[in-house]
Design an enzyme around this catalytic site. Structure first.
Site, PDB file in Angstrom:
ATOM      1  N   HIS A  43      18.815  42.108   1.385  1.00 43.50           N
ATOM      2  CA  HIS A  43      18.315  41.073   2.297  1.00 43.50           C
ATOM      3  C   HIS A  43      19.301  39.927   2.537  1.00 43.50           C
ATOM      4  O   HIS A  43      19.022  39.023   3.307  1.00 43.50           O
ATOM      5  CB  HIS A  43      16.977  40.515   1.808  1.00 43.50           C
ATOM      6  CG  HIS A  43      17.116  39.580   0.632  1.00 43.50           C
ATOM      7  ND1 HIS A  43      17.354  40.044  -0.640  1.00 43.50           N
ATOM      8  CD2 HIS A  43      17.066  38.239   0.538  1.00 43.50           C
ATOM      9  CE1 HIS A  43      17.429  39.014  -1.463  1.00 43.50           C
ATOM     10  NE2 HIS A  43      17.266  37.902  -0.773  1.00 43.50           N
TER      11      HIS A  43
HETATM   12  C1  UD1 Z   1      14.467  33.653   0.737  1.00 42.34           C
HETATM   13  C2  UD1 Z   1      15.361  32.913  -0.232  1.00 42.34           C
HETATM   14  C3  UD1 Z   1      16.155  33.916  -1.093  1.00 42.34           C
HETATM   15  C4  UD1 Z   1      15.226  34.906  -1.757  1.00 42.34           C
HETATM   16  C5  UD1 Z   1      14.391  35.567  -0.695  1.00 42.34           C
HETATM   17  C6  UD1 Z   1      13.434  36.562  -1.332  1.00 42.34           C
HETATM   18  C7  UD1 Z   1      16.261  30.774   0.557  1.00 42.34           C
HETATM   19  C8  UD1 Z   1      17.462  30.094   1.085  1.00 42.34           C
HETATM   20  N1  UD1 Z   1      16.349  32.099   0.447  1.00 42.34           N
HETATM   21  O1  UD1 Z   1      15.326  34.300   1.681  1.00 42.34           O
HETATM   22  O2  UD1 Z   1      16.844  33.215  -2.093  1.00 42.34           O
HETATM   23  O3  UD1 Z   1      15.978  35.873  -2.467  1.00 42.34           O
HETATM   24  O4  UD1 Z   1      13.657  34.568   0.018  1.00 42.34           O
HETATM   25  O5  UD1 Z   1      12.595  37.099  -0.415  1.00 42.34           O
HETATM   26  O6  UD1 Z   1      15.284  30.136   0.248  1.00 42.34           O
HETATM   27  N2  UD1 Z   1       9.452  36.092   6.727  1.00 42.34           N
HETATM   28  C9  UD1 Z   1       8.306  36.810   6.952  1.00 42.34           C
HETATM   29  N3  UD1 Z   1       7.261  36.635   6.095  1.00 42.34           N
HETATM   30  C10 UD1 Z   1       7.326  35.798   5.041  1.00 42.34           C
HETATM   31  C11 UD1 Z   1       8.506  35.072   4.826  1.00 42.34           C
HETATM   32  C12 UD1 Z   1       9.567  35.245   5.668  1.00 42.34           C
HETATM   33  O7  UD1 Z   1       8.206  37.572   7.898  1.00 42.34           O
HETATM   34  O8  UD1 Z   1       6.336  35.680   4.296  1.00 42.34           O
HETATM   35  C13 UD1 Z   1      10.599  36.260   7.644  1.00 42.34           C
HETATM   36  C14 UD1 Z   1      11.002  34.937   8.259  1.00 42.34           C
HETATM   37  O9  UD1 Z   1      10.337  34.720   9.443  1.00 42.34           O
HETATM   38  C15 UD1 Z   1      12.479  35.105   8.460  1.00 42.34           C
HETATM   39  C16 UD1 Z   1      12.900  36.041   7.349  1.00 42.34           C
HETATM   40  O10 UD1 Z   1      11.708  36.658   6.871  1.00 42.34           O
HETATM   41  O11 UD1 Z   1      12.758  35.726   9.688  1.00 42.34           O
HETATM   42  C17 UD1 Z   1      13.631  35.316   6.257  1.00 42.34           C
HETATM   43  O12 UD1 Z   1      12.761  34.444   5.511  1.00 42.34           O
HETATM   44  P1  UD1 Z   1      13.301  33.117   4.754  1.00 42.34           P
HETATM   45  O13 UD1 Z   1      12.296  32.587   3.820  1.00 42.34           O
HETATM   46  O14 UD1 Z   1      13.852  32.209   5.763  1.00 42.34           O
HETATM   47  O15 UD1 Z   1      14.539  33.584   3.910  1.00 42.34           O
HETATM   48  P2  UD1 Z   1      14.741  34.886   3.043  1.00 42.34           P
HETATM   49  O16 UD1 Z   1      15.835  35.666   3.675  1.00 42.34           O
HETATM   50  O17 UD1 Z   1      13.432  35.566   2.776  1.00 42.34           O
END
Ligand code: UD1
Length: 392
Positions: free
Chosen positions: A219
């Site tokens: 990821h």
């Molecule tokens: C975040 C953390 C990372 C962790 C990861 C585990 C930061 C900087 N990064 O990264 O350290 O390893 O989580 O999962 O805090 N999304 C969903 N549903 C959700 C949450 C997110 O669809 O419940 C989507 C968001 O819309 C976005 C993407 O997933 O497009 C990334 O989510 P985000 O929380 O921004 O960062 P992660 O890459 O998940």
């Protein structure tokens, strides 16, 4: 249950959780505080979910499986850019503290919620404790590294998982009395749930056998955001795993790039993000794990499962020096020779790092009690100037 009414009592700890890797880290701390309360302790907590992760599969399932109580407060920040999420969490957490102040803000790990709440709290002179403090990848391209540096620069009390973290913090000028080497709460959760791990519903249909498949998680933006690079990586995984099934729980961030892939290797079994018990069952019985996560490398180390990390750096060097993890960089060409050694039975056996023993939550709760609740009196710690300089 609304625990805000407790706010004026000394010994109220805000426990902050926002994203998936936080949930397994807070569970043992909450359990240990509850045990102390049952023994008459005045230590109290307020569980604050920032809402950074909000899907059931990224959040709710973990609360249910790990027996984490409903959050007392949900800041519901949702998705956004790094700055949008940081600003949203800070604004809402600051409002909460202004309305109902706590005595300590306890943050875990390195996600955006960790840093945002630490800043909001410290600016209101609510002291900060950081669990998993002091680890460093040295790679400023990772948002998590920025979060670690900023958080530790304004932390009052540091709970650490390793001697390397201790050395980093000492080098940054942290006074010894602010540093607590307690071990790894993520491993508390793993050890507490080993007997409850269970196969996912697709286990039989997919013909999975212990030792007969790989698990892969990807990821990090560096691996998954560029479609062409991701396609090369997936193709290399198909070759290197020699036709064995590769179970691939797909993170929401990765799903977007995966959907655009022209073709997938035959053995790739893409599934939704897995709940905790199913995911670690898959890991425990895998021939090997391919990942770019940090937390997964700690779990494979304790489970003794060979792990290949597609990164150039790690903030968890003990998973390599002591455990079963190997860093092979982000060039997909490195996968085949690495897995060839695994197939040849030449992978290192590994050992378990000191204090990754299942009792870290208890050690943290005992220290929190000492810091926050003095016998027979309600007291608040003096917020010190003991933060670590950001440049370690
Ligand atoms: C975040 C953390 C990372 C962790 C990861 C585990 C930061 C900087 N990064 O990264 O350290 O390893 O989580 O999962 O805090 N999304 C969903 N549903 C959700 C949450 C997110 O669809 O419940 C989507 C968001 O819309 C976005 C993407 O997933 O497009 C990334 O989510 P985000 O929380 O921004 O960062 P992660 O890459 O998940």
């Amino acid at each position: 249950m609304d625990r805000r009414r407790d706010v004026n009592r000394a010994g109220l700890v805000d426990i902050i959780a926002g994203a998936r890797p936080n949930f397994m880290k807070i569970a043992p701390i909450i359990r240990a505080i509850q045990q102390r309360q049952a023994g008459g302790s005045a230590l109290r907590y307020r569980l604050v979910h920032t809402g950074q992760h909000y899907d059931a599969r990224m959040s709710g399932d973990f609360f249910t499986q790990l027996g984490i109580p409903e959050p007392d407060v949900n800041l519901e920040v949702g998705s956004g850019t790094q700055a949008e999420q940081t600003a949203g969490i800070m604004t809402k957490y600051e409002r909460l503290l202004l309305d109902a102040r706590s005595d300590l803000c306890l943050v875990v790990g390195d996600v955006t919620s960790t840093m945002a709440c630490a800043i909001a709290a410290q600016k209101l002179r609510v002291p900060v404790a950081h669990v998993e403090a002091g680890i460093r990848s040295g790679d400023w391209a990772m948002p998590e590294e920025i979060n670690r540096l900023v958080t530790d620069a304004i932390t009052n009390w540091f709970f650490t998982t390793s001697e390397v973290a201790n050395a980093n913090l000492r080098g940054a000028g942290v006074a010894p009395e602010r540093l607590f080497f307690v071990g790894n709460t993520m491993i508390d959760t793993l050890l507490a749930n080993l007997g409850r791990l269970r196969p996912p519903p697709f286990w039989n249909d997919a013909g999975l056998q212990p030792g007969g498949y790989f698990v892969m998680t990807l990821h990090r933006p560096a691996n998954v955001d560029d479609a062409a690079g991701f396609a090369r990586l997936i193709e290399a995984v198909g070759r290197a795993t020699r036709g064995l099934p590769v179970v691939f729980p797909v993170h929401p961030r990765t799903a977007k790039t995966l959907a655009a892939l022209p073709q997938r290797p035959a053995g790739l079994l893409t599934v939704d993000p897995q709940p905790y018990l199913e995911f670690n069952h898959l890991v425990r019985h895998a021939r090997g794990v391919i990942t770019d996560s940090g937390g997964v490398t700690e779990e494979t180390t304790v489970l003794g499962v060979p792990c290949v990390t597609l990164r150039d750096t790690t903030e968890r060097p003990e998973t390599v020096t002591v455990g079963t993890n190997e860093l092979i960089g982000t060039d997909p060409a490195a996968l085949e020779p690495a897995l060839a050694r695994l197939f040849a039975g030449q992978w290192k056996k590994g050992a378990i790092p000191p204090l990754w023993d299942g009792h870290t939550g208890e050690r943290i709760a005992e220290i929190l009690e000492r810091l926050l609740v003095r016998p027979g009196q309600a007291d608040t710690p003096a917020a010190g100037s003991g933060g670590a300089a950001a440049g370690s």
